[in-house]
Design a protein around this motif. Structure first.
Motif, PDB file in Angstrom:
ATOM      1  N   SER A  18     -14.151  -0.798  11.098  1.00 30.58           N
ATOM      2  CA  SER A  18     -13.316  -0.041  12.037  1.00 30.58           C
ATOM      3  C   SER A  18     -14.160   0.868  12.919  1.00 30.58           C
ATOM      4  CB  SER A  18     -12.285   0.788  11.278  1.00 30.58           C
ATOM      5  OG  SER A  18     -11.370  -0.051  10.626  1.00 30.58           O
ATOM      6  N   SER A  19     -15.138   1.538  12.339  1.00 33.73           N
ATOM      7  CA  SER A  19     -16.034   2.419  13.097  1.00 33.73           C
ATOM      8  C   SER A  19     -16.854   1.625  14.104  1.00 33.73           C
ATOM      9  CB  SER A  19     -16.964   3.164  12.139  1.00 33.73           C
ATOM     10  OG  SER A  19     -17.922   3.901  12.840  1.00 33.73           O
ATOM     11  N   CYS A  20     -17.320   0.470  13.679  1.00 35.68           N
ATOM     12  CA  CYS A  20     -18.103  -0.398  14.548  1.00 35.68           C
ATOM     13  C   CYS A  20     -17.303  -0.782  15.786  1.00 35.68           C
ATOM     14  CB  CYS A  20     -18.522  -1.632  13.752  1.00 35.68           C
ATOM     15  SG  CYS A  20     -19.584  -2.783  14.599  1.00 35.68           S
ATOM     16  N   ILE A  21     -16.044  -1.137  15.592  1.00 35.75           N
ATOM     17  CA  ILE A  21     -15.178  -1.550  16.701  1.00 35.75           C
ATOM     18  C   ILE A  21     -14.768  -0.348  17.550  1.00 35.75           C
ATOM     19  CG2 ILE A  21     -12.917  -2.517  17.273  1.00 35.75           C
ATOM     20  CD1 ILE A  21     -13.255  -4.265  14.710  1.00 35.75           C
ATOM     21  N   LYS A  22     -14.302   0.704  16.907  1.00 38.85           N
ATOM     22  CA  LYS A  22     -13.750   1.859  17.625  1.00 38.85           C
ATOM     23  C   LYS A  22     -14.799   2.608  18.444  1.00 38.85           C
ATOM     24  CE  LYS A  22     -10.870   5.943  16.863  1.00 38.85           C
ATOM     25  NZ  LYS A  22     -10.124   6.720  15.870  1.00 38.85           N
ATOM     26  N   TYR A  23     -15.995   2.774  17.880  1.00 43.46           N
ATOM     27  CA  TYR A  23     -17.029   3.589  18.531  1.00 43.46           C
ATOM     28  C   TYR A  23     -18.182   2.767  19.099  1.00 43.46           C
ATOM     29  CZ  TYR A  23     -14.483   7.222  16.085  1.00 43.46           C
ATOM     30  OH  TYR A  23     -13.487   8.049  15.617  1.00 43.46           O
ATOM     31  N   ASN A  24     -18.029   1.444  19.145  1.00 42.24           N
ATOM     32  CA  ASN A  24     -19.094   0.556  19.627  1.00 42.24           C
ATOM     33  C   ASN A  24     -20.413   0.815  18.912  1.00 42.24           C
ATOM     34  OD1 ASN A  24     -17.311  -0.644  21.410  1.00 42.24           O
ATOM     35  ND2 ASN A  24     -17.888   0.667  23.102  1.00 42.24           N
ATOM     36  N   ASP A  25     -20.321   1.111  17.625  1.00 41.16           N
ATOM     37  CA  ASP A  25     -21.513   1.380  16.829  1.00 41.16           C
ATOM     38  C   ASP A  25     -22.134   0.058  16.394  1.00 41.16           C
ATOM     39  OD1 ASP A  25     -23.421   2.811  15.488  1.00 41.16           O
ATOM     40  OD2 ASP A  25     -22.127   3.384  13.813  1.00 41.16           O
ATOM     41  N   VAL A  26     -23.446  -0.036  16.469  1.00 33.91           N
ATOM     42  CA  VAL A  26     -24.169  -1.192  15.965  1.00 33.91           C
ATOM     43  C   VAL A  26     -24.686  -0.801  14.584  1.00 33.91           C
ATOM     44  CG1 VAL A  26     -26.126  -2.733  16.326  1.00 33.91           C
ATOM     45  CG2 VAL A  26     -24.791  -1.933  18.281  1.00 33.91           C
ATOM     46  N   ILE A  27     -24.389  -1.633  13.591  1.00 36.08           N
ATOM     47  CA  ILE A  27     -24.730  -1.324  12.207  1.00 36.08           C
ATOM     48  C   ILE A  27     -25.854  -2.251  11.744  1.00 36.08           C
ATOM     49  CG2 ILE A  27     -23.837  -1.062   9.856  1.00 36.08           C
ATOM     50  CD1 ILE A  27     -22.275   0.639  11.832  1.00 36.08           C
ATOM     51  N   GLU A  41     -17.091  -7.642  18.516  1.00 35.13           N
ATOM     52  CA  GLU A  41     -17.051  -8.871  19.306  1.00 35.13           C
ATOM     53  C   GLU A  41     -17.194  -8.550  20.792  1.00 35.13           C
ATOM     54  OE1 GLU A  41     -14.253 -12.830  19.837  1.00 35.13           O
ATOM     55  OE2 GLU A  41     -13.337 -10.981  19.115  1.00 35.13           O
ATOM     56  N   GLU A  42     -16.588  -7.452  21.232  1.00 37.95           N
ATOM     57  CA  GLU A  42     -16.690  -7.050  22.630  1.00 37.95           C
ATOM     58  C   GLU A  42     -18.146  -6.782  23.021  1.00 37.95           C
ATOM     59  OE1 GLU A  42     -15.096  -3.479  25.584  1.00 37.95           O
ATOM     60  OE2 GLU A  42     -14.362  -3.592  23.535  1.00 37.95           O
ATOM     61  N   ASP A  43     -18.875  -6.052  22.180  1.00 42.59           N
ATOM     62  CA  ASP A  43     -20.286  -5.778  22.453  1.00 42.59           C
ATOM     63  C   ASP A  43     -21.118  -7.057  22.426  1.00 42.59           C
ATOM     64  OD1 ASP A  43     -19.816  -3.094  22.801  1.00 42.59           O
ATOM     65  OD2 ASP A  43     -20.607  -2.498  20.847  1.00 42.59           O
ATOM     66  N   TYR A  44     -20.828  -7.937  21.470  1.00 38.01           N
ATOM     67  CA  TYR A  44     -21.543  -9.206  21.368  1.00 38.01           C
ATOM     68  C   TYR A  44     -21.336 -10.044  22.632  1.00 38.01           C
ATOM     69  CZ  TYR A  44     -22.672 -13.956  19.984  1.00 38.01           C
ATOM     70  OH  TYR A  44     -23.181 -15.230  19.955  1.00 38.01           O
ATOM     71  N   ASN A  45     -20.085 -10.185  23.062  1.00 34.70           N
ATOM     72  CA  ASN A  45     -19.793 -10.970  24.263  1.00 34.70           C
ATOM     73  C   ASN A  45     -20.469 -10.384  25.490  1.00 34.70           C
ATOM     74  OD1 ASN A  45     -18.247 -12.834  22.857  1.00 34.70           O
ATOM     75  ND2 ASN A  45     -16.335 -11.766  23.233  1.00 34.70           N
ATOM     76  N   SER A  46     -20.492  -9.067  25.582  1.00 33.92           N
ATOM     77  CA  SER A  46     -21.155  -8.390  26.694  1.00 33.92           C
ATOM     78  C   SER A  46     -22.658  -8.672  26.686  1.00 33.92           C
ATOM     79  CB  SER A  46     -20.884  -6.888  26.616  1.00 33.92           C
ATOM     80  OG  SER A  46     -21.479  -6.221  27.685  1.00 33.92           O
ATOM     81  N   LEU A  47     -23.260  -8.628  25.515  1.00 35.32           N
ATOM     82  CA  LEU A  47     -24.691  -8.909  25.373  1.00 35.32           C
ATOM     83  C   LEU A  47     -25.010 -10.345  25.792  1.00 35.32           C
ATOM     84  CD1 LEU A  47     -27.542  -8.161  24.337  1.00 35.32           C
ATOM     85  CD2 LEU A  47     -26.777  -8.861  22.068  1.00 35.32           C
ATOM     86  N   ILE A  48     -24.193 -11.285  25.341  1.00 38.99           N
ATOM     87  CA  ILE A  48     -24.416 -12.691  25.687  1.00 38.99           C
ATOM     88  C   ILE A  48     -24.274 -12.905  27.195  1.00 38.99           C
ATOM     89  CG2 ILE A  48     -23.508 -15.044  25.402  1.00 38.99           C
ATOM     90  CD1 ILE A  48     -25.140 -13.917  22.999  1.00 38.99           C
ATOM     91  N   GLU A  49     -23.282 -12.273  27.807  1.00 35.46           N
ATOM     92  CA  GLU A  49     -23.089 -12.396  29.259  1.00 35.46           C
ATOM     93  C   GLU A  49     -24.274 -11.794  30.015  1.00 35.46           C
ATOM     94  OE1 GLU A  49     -21.300 -13.505  32.812  1.00 35.46           O
ATOM     95  OE2 GLU A  49     -20.762 -14.071  30.780  1.00 35.46           O
TER      96      GLU A  49
END
Length: 80
Positions: A18-27, A41-49
């Protein structure tokens, strides 16, 4: 980036996800065999793009040119 060992993740999986998703934290999850990175998933997709765009020759220069172009010099585009 937050580093947590696998035991702590096991004990707090829902809270960590939940923290990872809510705060865009990379663990960074550390284990005896090596480490694993958890990201939303949002951060991952952004990185791939971003990587895909970076692989296009001249894209970086084109983006910089667009950023440095005054708004009044931009063409109006009608989207359909």
């Amino acid at each position: 980036m937050t580093t947590i060992n696998i035991t702590a993740i096991r004990n707090n999986l829902f809270k960590t996800v939940s923290s990872c998703i809510k705060y865009n934290d990379v663990i960074n999850i550390s284990t005896k065999e090596g480490n694993v990175i958890m990201m939303s998933e949002e951060d991952y997709n952004s990185l791939i793009e971003s990587l895909a765009l970076a692989g296009i020759p001249g894209m970086y220069e084109s983006i910089l040119e667009g950023v440095n172009t005054p708004l009044e010099e931009c063409e109006k585009v009608e989207w359909k």
